[in-house]
Design a protein around this motif. Structure first.
Motif, PDB file in Angstrom:
ATOM      1  N   PRO A   1       0.820  -1.217   0.000  1.00  8.75           N
ATOM      2  CA  PRO A   1       0.000   0.000   0.000  1.00  8.75           C
ATOM      3  C   PRO A   1       0.846   1.256   0.000  1.00  8.75           C
ATOM      4  N   GLY A   2       0.210   2.351  -0.378  1.00 10.66           N
ATOM      5  CA  GLY A   2       0.873   3.649  -0.324  1.00 10.66           C
ATOM      6  C   GLY A   2       1.618   4.033  -1.576  1.00 10.66           C
ATOM      7  N   ILE A   3       1.533   3.218  -2.640  1.00 14.08           N
ATOM      8  CA  ILE A   3       2.192   3.542  -3.906  1.00 14.08           C
ATOM      9  C   ILE A   3       1.092   3.812  -4.928  1.00 14.08           C
ATOM     10  N   PRO A   4       0.782   5.056  -5.241  1.00 17.19           N
ATOM     11  CA  PRO A   4      -0.401   5.383  -6.041  1.00 17.19           C
ATOM     12  C   PRO A   4      -0.214   5.234  -7.549  1.00 17.19           C
ATOM     13  N   GLY A   5       1.009   5.114  -8.041  1.00 19.55           N
ATOM     14  CA  GLY A   5       1.244   5.083  -9.480  1.00 19.55           C
ATOM     15  C   GLY A   5       0.572   3.903 -10.154  1.00 19.55           C
TER      16      GLY A   5
ATOM     17  N   ALA B   1       1.424   3.121 -13.569  1.00 19.88           N
ATOM     18  CA  ALA B   1       2.254   2.651 -14.665  1.00 19.88           C
ATOM     19  C   ALA B   1       2.632   1.194 -14.424  1.00 19.88           C
ATOM     20  N   PRO B   2       2.720   0.376 -15.469  1.00 23.97           N
ATOM     21  CA  PRO B   2       3.043  -1.046 -15.276  1.00 23.97           C
ATOM     22  C   PRO B   2       4.296  -1.272 -14.448  1.00 23.97           C
ATOM     23  N   GLU B   3       5.319  -0.465 -14.668  1.00 25.05           N
ATOM     24  CA  GLU B   3       6.564  -0.645 -13.933  1.00 25.05           C
ATOM     25  C   GLU B   3       6.394  -0.337 -12.450  1.00 25.05           C
ATOM     26  N   VAL B   4       5.554   0.638 -12.138  1.00 22.13           N
ATOM     27  CA  VAL B   4       5.299   0.986 -10.737  1.00 22.13           C
ATOM     28  C   VAL B   4       4.527  -0.140 -10.055  1.00 22.13           C
ATOM     29  N   ILE B   5       3.505  -0.639 -10.721  1.00 24.96           N
ATOM     30  CA  ILE B   5       2.729  -1.747 -10.165  1.00 24.96           C
ATOM     31  C   ILE B   5       3.629  -2.962  -9.961  1.00 24.96           C
ATOM     32  N   ALA B   6       4.507  -3.215 -10.930  1.00 23.88           N
ATOM     33  CA  ALA B   6       5.394  -4.379 -10.841  1.00 23.88           C
ATOM     34  C   ALA B   6       6.273  -4.314  -9.607  1.00 23.88           C
ATOM     35  N   VAL B   7       6.844  -3.154  -9.333  1.00 20.47           N
ATOM     36  CA  VAL B   7       7.704  -3.011  -8.154  1.00 20.47           C
ATOM     37  C   VAL B   7       6.896  -3.212  -6.877  1.00 20.47           C
ATOM     38  N   ALA B   8       5.683  -2.647  -6.830  1.00 19.37           N
ATOM     39  CA  ALA B   8       4.840  -2.784  -5.631  1.00 19.37           C
ATOM     40  C   ALA B   8       4.447  -4.240  -5.384  1.00 19.37           C
ATOM     41  N   VAL B   9       4.129  -4.964  -6.455  1.00 16.71           N
ATOM     42  CA  VAL B   9       3.735  -6.366  -6.315  1.00 16.71           C
ATOM     43  C   VAL B   9       4.929  -7.222  -5.915  1.00 16.71           C
ATOM     44  N   ALA B  10       6.080  -6.977  -6.534  1.00 17.77           N
ATOM     45  CA  ALA B  10       7.281  -7.729  -6.178  1.00 17.77           C
ATOM     46  C   ALA B  10       7.640  -7.517  -4.711  1.00 17.77           C
ATOM     47  N   ALA B  11       7.509  -6.290  -4.237  1.00 12.62           N
ATOM     48  CA  ALA B  11       7.799  -6.006  -2.830  1.00 12.62           C
ATOM     49  C   ALA B  11       6.835  -6.757  -1.916  1.00 12.62           C
ATOM     50  N   GLN B  12       5.569  -6.824  -2.289  1.00  9.67           N
ATOM     51  CA  GLN B  12       4.597  -7.570  -1.484  1.00  9.67           C
ATOM     52  C   GLN B  12       4.940  -9.054  -1.445  1.00  9.67           C
ATOM     53  N   LEU B  13       5.357  -9.605  -2.579  1.00 12.10           N
ATOM     54  CA  LEU B  13       5.749 -11.012  -2.612  1.00 12.10           C
ATOM     55  C   LEU B  13       6.907 -11.285  -1.662  1.00 12.10           C
ATOM     56  N   LEU B  14       7.887 -10.409  -1.659  1.00 15.95           N
ATOM     57  CA  LEU B  14       9.015 -10.586  -0.761  1.00 15.95           C
ATOM     58  C   LEU B  14       8.575 -10.576   0.696  1.00 15.95           C
ATOM     59  N   GLN B  15       7.600  -9.726   1.012  1.00 15.23           N
ATOM     60  CA  GLN B  15       7.066  -9.710   2.379  1.00 15.23           C
ATOM     61  C   GLN B  15       6.375 -11.040   2.692  1.00 15.23           C
ATOM     62  N   VAL B  16       5.642 -11.574   1.740  1.00 15.80           N
ATOM     63  CA  VAL B  16       4.951 -12.859   1.938  1.00 15.80           C
ATOM     64  C   VAL B  16       5.973 -13.974   2.132  1.00 15.80           C
ATOM     65  N   PHE B  17       7.024 -13.988   1.316  1.00 19.06           N
ATOM     66  CA  PHE B  17       8.064 -15.003   1.477  1.00 19.06           C
ATOM     67  C   PHE B  17       8.674 -14.947   2.874  1.00 19.06           C
ATOM     68  N   GLU B  18       8.914 -13.740   3.351  1.00 15.26           N
ATOM     69  CA  GLU B  18       9.552 -13.567   4.658  1.00 15.26           C
ATOM     70  C   GLU B  18       8.654 -14.092   5.771  1.00 15.26           C
ATOM     71  N   LYS B  19       7.360 -13.860   5.659  1.00 18.60           N
ATOM     72  CA  LYS B  19       6.427 -14.352   6.681  1.00 18.60           C
ATOM     73  C   LYS B  19       6.393 -15.873   6.703  1.00 18.60           C
ATOM     74  N   ILE B  20       6.445 -16.480   5.526  1.00 18.10           N
ATOM     75  CA  ILE B  20       6.404 -17.940   5.442  1.00 18.10           C
ATOM     76  C   ILE B  20       7.662 -18.546   6.029  1.00 18.10           C
ATOM     77  N   ASN B  21       8.801 -17.906   5.773  1.00 18.49           N
ATOM     78  CA  ASN B  21      10.067 -18.421   6.279  1.00 18.49           C
ATOM     79  C   ASN B  21      10.235 -18.122   7.772  1.00 18.49           C
TER      80      ASN B  21
END
Length: 272
Positions: free
Chosen positions: A246-250, A252-272
């Protein structure tokens, strides 16, 4: 070509010293498994930069010149090293040549087997931008679309492309533990993929993350349609929509991509 592919290509021409983070304690620049390959005229990869990396470079180049040393060296990240992380790192130093290429490739495959899995449905603008980010991360990506000739050539080895018609049919064959991202070219396909994921969750419960691109309004509509298909509120709660930190309003595909990738990394960290 991945960084490791470039390493093997260069190794066919000249020897190198492979420097690997073997273990660490406390605050450190890189995690275990991080590596850099030191050749006489260039360096590939990084173990975190700073004075630690400079010291490791000097040690590696000394070994390239024929000087010996311990296979693992401890570095304390304090004032004496010009760093204030406060932890300690054990670095492995291994001289390698072209004859070691097959063994090195096997080691990398073993490491990749432990990487998290991601299944991305959709090869549109956002999907392509997201693959551009994810292909640089330590994960195994399955990229799925119902359209022909949608995938670009020359993707990394850990990115597998799959054509599926209908697209939701691919859900049944996903590996256990796959993190699913849904962003196809149509809302109808998105709905079918999400429904297939929830059906699989009902049977197997082995998809730790189901993310759907779109607005809260889109999810409200999808929720109504999924309830009509017999899914419960508890099942719908397994879907994350919108996706991205959250908190990233852009938009553009590249902006969404970075936001989604960051969320995935957070999910991986919680699982580990």
């Amino acid at each position: 070509m991945t960084l490791f592919d470039q390493f093997l290509k260069n190794l066919a021409q000249s020897d190198a010293v492979l420097v690997t983070v073997q273990s660490h304690r406390g605050s450190v620049p890189r995690e275990s498994g991080a590596w850099m390959a030191v050749f006489a005229d260039q360096v590939l990869g990084t173990i975190g930069g700073g004075h630690l990396e400079w010291q490791a470079l000097q040690e590696a180049r000394s070994r390239l010149q024929g000087h010996g040393g311990q296979p693992v060296v401890r570095y304390a990240l304090g004032p004496s090293l010009g760093q204030c992380c406060g932890g300690e790192v054990h670095l492995g130093f291994e001289r390698v040549s072209a004859s070691d290429a097959a063994a090195l490739a096997k080691r990398v495959e073993q490491q990749r087997a432990a990487w998290p899995r991601v299944a991305l449905f959709g090869g549109g603008h956002v999907g392509r931008a997201l693959v551009g980010v994810l292909r640089t991360l330590p994960l195994r990506l399955q990229w799925i679309d119902s359209r022909d000739e949608i995938f670009p050539p020359d993707l990394a080895d850990h990115v597998a492309c799959e054509h599926s018609q209908p697209v939701q049919a691919a859900v049944a064959g996903l590996p256990a533990g796959a993190h699913v991202l849904v962003m196809s070219f149509s809302h109808a396909e998105d709905l079918d993929v999400v429904a297939a994921c929830l059906q699989r969750q009902r049977r197997q419960g082995d998809l730790p993350f189901i993310g759907l691109i779109g607005s809260r309004t889109k999810w409200t509509v999808f929720g109504q349609r999924l309830r009509q298909r017999g899914f419960t509120e508890a099942e719908l709660a397994q879907v994350t929509c919108p996706i991205g930190v959250p908190g990233i309003p852009g938009k553009a595909p590249e902006v969404i991509a970075v936001a989604v990738a960051a969320q995935l990394l957070q999910v991986f960290e919680k699982i580990n």
